[in-house]
Design a protein around this motif. Sequence first.
Motif, short mmCIF file in Angstrom:
data_model
loop_
_atom_site.label_atom_id
_atom_site.label_comp_id
_atom_site.label_asym_id
_atom_site.label_seq_id
_atom_site.Cartn_x
_atom_site.Cartn_y
_atom_site.Cartn_z
N THR A 292 -12.70 -19.20 -34.18
CA THR A 292 -13.44 -18.28 -35.00
C THR A 292 -14.59 -17.70 -34.00
O THR A 292 -14.62 -16.30 -34.05
N VAL A 293 -14.99 -18.30 -33.01
CA VAL A 293 -16.04 -17.89 -32.16
C VAL A 293 -15.26 -16.79 -31.29
O VAL A 293 -15.97 -15.60 -31.10
N PHE A 294 -14.21 -17.19 -30.58
CA PHE A 294 -13.77 -16.36 -29.27
C PHE A 294 -13.40 -14.96 -29.62
O PHE A 294 -13.89 -14.10 -29.11
N PRO A 295 -12.71 -14.78 -30.89
CA PRO A 295 -11.94 -13.44 -31.26
C PRO A 295 -13.10 -12.62 -31.66
O PRO A 295 -13.29 -11.63 -31.38
N GLY A 296 -13.93 -13.44 -32.50
CA GLY A 296 -15.34 -12.66 -32.72
C GLY A 296 -16.32 -12.00 -31.59
O GLY A 296 -16.70 -10.90 -31.70
N LEU A 297 -16.29 -12.99 -30.64
CA LEU A 297 -16.92 -12.39 -29.64
C LEU A 297 -16.58 -11.26 -28.94
O LEU A 297 -17.03 -10.57 -28.44
N MET A 298 -15.06 -11.23 -28.73
CA MET A 298 -14.52 -10.13 -28.12
C MET A 298 -14.80 -8.81 -28.99
O MET A 298 -14.94 -7.78 -28.37
N ILE A 299 -14.82 -8.93 -30.32
CA ILE A 299 -15.12 -7.90 -31.20
C ILE A 299 -16.57 -7.18 -30.87
O ILE A 299 -16.79 -6.05 -30.62
N VAL A 300 -17.56 -8.36 -30.86
CA VAL A 300 -18.85 -7.94 -30.54
C VAL A 300 -19.00 -7.42 -29.21
O VAL A 300 -19.90 -6.24 -28.99
N ALA A 301 -18.57 -7.99 -28.31
CA ALA A 301 -18.57 -7.53 -26.80
C ALA A 301 -18.04 -5.91 -26.52
O ALA A 301 -18.68 -5.39 -26.17
N THR A 302 -16.82 -5.81 -27.21
CA THR A 302 -16.32 -4.43 -27.34
C THR A 302 -17.29 -3.57 -27.93
O THR A 302 -17.65 -2.28 -27.17
N THR A 303 -17.73 -3.75 -29.22
CA THR A 303 -18.68 -2.92 -29.79
C THR A 303 -20.05 -2.56 -28.85
O THR A 303 -20.51 -1.77 -28.55
N LEU A 304 -20.57 -3.82 -28.13
CA LEU A 304 -21.54 -3.62 -27.50
C LEU A 304 -21.45 -2.86 -26.23
O LEU A 304 -22.35 -1.96 -25.95
N SER A 305 -20.37 -3.04 -25.46
CA SER A 305 -20.05 -2.37 -24.25
C SER A 305 -20.20 -0.85 -24.47
O SER A 305 -20.45 0.27 -23.94
N ALA A 306 -19.37 -0.52 -25.93
CA ALA A 306 -18.97 0.88 -26.38
C ALA A 306 -20.40 1.26 -26.56
O ALA A 306 -20.85 2.46 -26.17
N THR A 307 -21.30 0.69 -26.92
CA THR A 307 -22.79 1.22 -27.48
C THR A 307 -23.53 1.54 -26.34
O THR A 307 -24.05 2.64 -26.06
N ALA A 308 -23.40 0.43 -25.09
CA ALA A 308 -23.95 0.77 -23.92
C ALA A 308 -23.61 1.98 -23.23
O ALA A 308 -24.40 2.73 -22.77
N ILE A 309 -22.26 2.19 -22.88
CA ILE A 309 -21.56 3.21 -22.39
C ILE A 309 -22.10 4.52 -23.12
O ILE A 309 -22.37 5.52 -22.38
N GLY A 310 -21.84 4.35 -24.21
CA GLY A 310 -22.16 5.75 -25.15
C GLY A 310 -23.47 6.01 -25.02
O GLY A 310 -23.82 7.29 -24.77
N ARG A 311 -24.41 4.96 -24.95
CA ARG A 311 -26.04 5.68 -24.98
C ARG A 311 -26.26 6.14 -23.49
O ARG A 311 -26.96 6.99 -23.36
N ALA A 312 -25.79 5.55 -22.31
CA ALA A 312 -25.80 6.08 -20.89
C ALA A 312 -25.29 7.40 -20.99
O ALA A 312 -25.96 8.26 -20.19
N LEU A 313 -24.04 7.73 -21.39
CA LEU A 313 -23.32 8.92 -21.41
C LEU A 313 -24.51 10.09 -22.15
O LEU A 313 -24.43 11.08 -21.57
N ASP A 314 -25.00 9.51 -23.14
CA ASP A 314 -25.68 10.26 -23.98
C ASP A 314 -27.03 10.96 -23.28
O ASP A 314 -27.38 12.13 -23.17
N ALA A 315 -27.64 9.66 -22.51
CA ALA A 315 -28.75 9.92 -21.76
C ALA A 315 -28.37 10.65 -20.57
O ALA A 315 -29.28 11.75 -20.38
N ARG A 316 -27.35 10.68 -19.93
CA ARG A 316 -27.07 11.59 -18.71
C ARG A 316 -26.96 13.26 -19.47
O ARG A 316 -27.27 14.05 -18.64
N GLY A 317 -26.04 13.05 -20.67
CA GLY A 317 -25.66 14.32 -20.97
C GLY A 317 -27.18 15.35 -21.33
O GLY A 317 -27.18 16.42 -21.18
N ARG A 318 -28.32 14.42 -21.82
CA ARG A 318 -29.47 15.27 -22.16
C ARG A 318 -30.27 15.49 -20.93
O ARG A 318 -30.73 16.43 -20.98
N ARG A 319 -30.17 14.68 -19.96
CA ARG A 319 -30.85 15.02 -18.77
C ARG A 319 -30.07 16.37 -18.08
O ARG A 319 -30.82 17.25 -17.65
N ALA A 320 -28.85 16.48 -18.49
CA ALA A 320 -28.00 17.57 -17.68
C ALA A 320 -28.30 18.79 -18.31
O ALA A 320 -28.44 19.88 -17.96
N ARG A 321 -28.68 18.90 -19.78
CA ARG A 321 -29.09 19.92 -20.64
C ARG A 321 -30.38 20.47 -20.37
O ARG A 321 -31.32 19.77 -19.50
#
Lengths: 290, 301
Positions: A261-290
């Motif tokens: 149960t733990v490892f496949p679940g951790l993969m889902i959480v890690a995927t979502t987490l990194s998507a969130t972190a990358i998305g936020r970084a892109l968003d911050a960069r986009g805001r600075r560019a504008r």
Amino acid sequence: MTMTAVDGRSVDPLRPPAPPTGRRRVGPGVVLSVGFAAFLALACFAPGLIAPQDPAAVAPLDAFSPPSFSHWFGTDESGRDVYTRVVHGAGSSLVIGFAATAIGLVTALLLGVLAVFGGRIGDAIVGRAVEVLFAFPALLSALLVILVLGPGPVAATIAVGLSTAPGYARIIRTSLLTVRSSGYVEAARLLGHGPARILVRTILPNALSPLLALATLGVGQAVVWASSLSFLGLGAQPPAPEWGAMLASARVYLTTAWWLTVFPGLMIVATTLSATAIGRALDARGRRAR
Amino acid sequence: MRAFIVLWASATLVFFITRLVPGDPAEAALGGPGSQASEEAVEAVRRQFGFDQPLVVQYGIAMLSLLRLDLGSSYALRQPVATILLDAVPGTLVLAVLALLVAWILAIGLTLAQSQGSRIAARIGDTLEIVASALPHFWLATILIAVFSTALSWFPPVSTGTPTGLVLPVVTLAVPIAGFLAQVMRGSLQEALDAPFATSALARGETRVGLRVRHALRHAALPALGLSAWAFGYLIGGAVVVETIFARPGLGRTLLSAITVRDIPVVTGVVLVSALVYVILTLVTDAVTRLVDPRTAVGGR
């Protein structure tokens, strides 16, 4: 300790004021996330490189071995290596996530263009439609799509995609409206460009760039929703090494084999987490560019 | 009026979506193609449910019976849909309301804890929020069961009538929502603390805690409050997963089993109930927003 400057904004004496322009340091979370995303990409395109074993290889004698050096994430009820299955499952889980986001964005884009360029009637129709669709919670509309299409991975992808469309549509509409009334669109019109060309060459590229960050966040959420559907038995079915399906079959063994149960679940959480972190970084960069 | 239009449109949408379901609805009503129903029985059901009428007539009949609050009867359970829903709604409502309450408490606590200016607190809070909102319900629920039921046996893994059985399902539903709410609230709390009125409140001798609780929190809560109707919908979706895992009777589990056996009247009923709740909640949120923020009141300055 925070001090308050004359203009009412709090100033942290330990932190130098952010430089007004230029690149900001990339945080460690973002670095980790990009690293994990690279790992996932490798798992998608060349799973054999990082997990050389066969994800379907059954070894009844090795069933339920806890994590060890030979089986990093342990083995499941048939003695299949969980690490190998998690790596090989990345492909199907991520394809569903990306495809669902793409379906959601394209649907939303069509709705947004209709709303902004379809005159008052188009805007009214799309506005009402989106308002009604908001009354259908994400998982609920996904379940309705499954009701029509029947369970399965393709149905789950379409279901998750369509259920995210209303949210995107609202944002795309606002973004298109802002861009349409901007100076450079006016300039393109004065240059004599036709409406179709202005839409495709000028408006869409500018309206869609803020969406990049949002779509990255969306992929993470889509992976969660799609694996939820698989977990409920409505998406990918258990023998497939898909994360949600793996978790569904692991539930029975929760008391004896926690690693299933733990490892496949951790993969889902890690995927979502990194998507969130990358998305936020892109968003911050986009805001600075504008 | 607007609420009524949304409800009517949802009913229409569900009506046409369910007509897209492949297969003969009369056969589905008799238990699907596997049931080997005789031709006469299928014919009788077709007449009974009006499946032999043109689509427009069927639609008209469906809308008229909805106006009379008649939701028809379930194919699978041979019970009026209204009875099934009345049995299922209280369980889910208790779950959702408690989860929303816990989520608000967690979110406010988290936001206040990291607004004290310490960078480490802010970092930890930020990480907690992102992790919380990334947790899938079904995984969180299984992990909570593994830790608190199997290992510690503090709470039962199956949620029956007892209050202790409610703890794990409520926490499962509350944590991701709290993550989303806190993310939204933190930004607006910082904005409020940076606003001139915060400085003037401090200058008047307001304490730092007082400033946050009495002045800034009101501003911080507004955007998150607007999310409450959305959060409730998210909770109903989560209820499907949580009720299945904790074997708890409720709307979500009713919906899931109705989807798997294609029990269309029940699916329609559940969807309409959740649309109704969404509409009511939107109205309530608007009212509460007006209460918290007098600026949005109709006829305000």
